[in-house]
Design a protein around this motif. Sequence first.
Motif, PDB file in Angstrom:
ATOM      1  N   ALA A   1       0.820  -0.985  -0.224  1.00  0.00           N
ATOM      2  CA  ALA A   1      -0.212   0.669  -0.131  1.00  0.00           C
ATOM      3  C   ALA A   1       0.899   1.386  -0.376  1.00  0.00           C
ATOM      4  O   ALA A   1       0.645   2.357  -0.552  1.00  0.00           O
ATOM      5  N   THR A   2       2.176   1.228   0.472  1.00  0.00           N
ATOM      6  CA  THR A   2       2.498   2.341   1.174  1.00  0.00           C
ATOM      7  C   THR A   2       3.509   2.352  -0.678  1.00  0.00           C
ATOM      8  O   THR A   2       3.337   3.919  -1.146  1.00  0.00           O
ATOM      9  N   LEU A   3       3.750   1.743  -0.954  1.00  0.00           N
ATOM     10  CA  LEU A   3       4.255   1.868  -2.745  1.00  0.00           C
ATOM     11  C   LEU A   3       3.334   2.471  -3.181  1.00  0.00           C
ATOM     12  O   LEU A   3       3.985   2.678  -3.943  1.00  0.00           O
ATOM     13  N   THR A   4       2.499   1.772  -3.215  1.00  0.00           N
ATOM     14  CA  THR A   4       1.273   2.735  -4.161  1.00  0.00           C
ATOM     15  C   THR A   4       1.332   3.703  -4.161  1.00  0.00           C
ATOM     16  O   THR A   4       0.809   4.188  -4.665  1.00  0.00           O
ATOM     17  N   LEU A   5       1.104   4.097  -3.045  1.00  0.00           N
ATOM     18  CA  LEU A   5       0.966   5.888  -2.088  1.00  0.00           C
ATOM     19  C   LEU A   5       2.314   6.491  -3.251  1.00  0.00           C
ATOM     20  O   LEU A   5       2.167   7.209  -3.859  1.00  0.00           O
TER      21      LEU A   5
ATOM     22  N   SER B   1       4.499  10.015  -7.110  1.00  0.00           N
ATOM     23  CA  SER B   1       5.541  10.191  -8.070  1.00  0.00           C
ATOM     24  C   SER B   1       4.432  10.577  -9.379  1.00  0.00           C
ATOM     25  O   SER B   1       5.448  11.201 -10.196  1.00  0.00           O
ATOM     26  N   THR B   2       2.943  10.575  -8.819  1.00  0.00           N
ATOM     27  CA  THR B   2       2.697  11.059 -10.679  1.00  0.00           C
ATOM     28  C   THR B   2       1.778  12.243 -10.801  1.00  0.00           C
ATOM     29  O   THR B   2       1.289  12.550 -11.631  1.00  0.00           O
ATOM     30  N   ALA B   3       1.564  12.422  -9.314  1.00  0.00           N
ATOM     31  CA  ALA B   3       1.060  14.183  -9.417  1.00  0.00           C
ATOM     32  C   ALA B   3       1.321  15.262 -10.616  1.00  0.00           C
ATOM     33  O   ALA B   3       2.339  14.916 -11.066  1.00  0.00           O
ATOM     34  N   GLY B   4       0.499  15.478 -11.152  1.00  0.00           N
ATOM     35  CA  GLY B   4       0.589  16.211 -12.311  1.00  0.00           C
ATOM     36  C   GLY B   4       0.542  15.797 -13.507  1.00  0.00           C
ATOM     37  O   GLY B   4       0.382  16.797 -14.555  1.00  0.00           O
TER      38      GLY B   4
ATOM     39  N   PRO C   1       7.063   0.864 -13.734  1.00  0.00           N
ATOM     40  CA  PRO C   1       7.158   0.849 -12.648  1.00  0.00           C
ATOM     41  C   PRO C   1       5.436   0.580 -12.449  1.00  0.00           C
ATOM     42  O   PRO C   1       5.492  -0.592 -11.243  1.00  0.00           O
ATOM     43  N   THR C   2       4.993   1.106 -12.640  1.00  0.00           N
ATOM     44  CA  THR C   2       3.647   0.979 -12.549  1.00  0.00           C
ATOM     45  C   THR C   2       3.409  -0.408 -12.654  1.00  0.00           C
ATOM     46  O   THR C   2       2.514  -1.115 -12.174  1.00  0.00           O
TER      47      THR C   2
END
Length: 99
Positions: free
Chosen positions: A11-15, A20-23, A31-32
């Motif tokens: 869950a932390t890695l997902t966050l 990191s893709t904000a914007g 990575p996804t």
Amino acid sequence: MLNAAELALAATLTLVVLTSTAGRSTVEGVPTTVLIALWTLLVVQVAVVRPRLDRRAQQLIQGYDPPRSHLHLAYIAAERAKVLLLPTFGILLALRLMP
């Protein structure tokens, strides 16, 4: 407890990936994809393989002789895949976050 810790870390890695893709308009990239593969392995282990292994262990504890099972091999294979995917994910994410 190990699976609970793995789920919390996933869950932390997902966050981290999502922030990191904000914007950006979409969450995409290698990575996804690796993260989705990690989640898939973890969910299969926790929701499918582990309960079956637990039932078989209970049968053995109760003195029954259940049929042979290859579930341990499936669990080990999933663990090995995660061992390979986790460093790959970390490297790809680090490269993605570099300016």
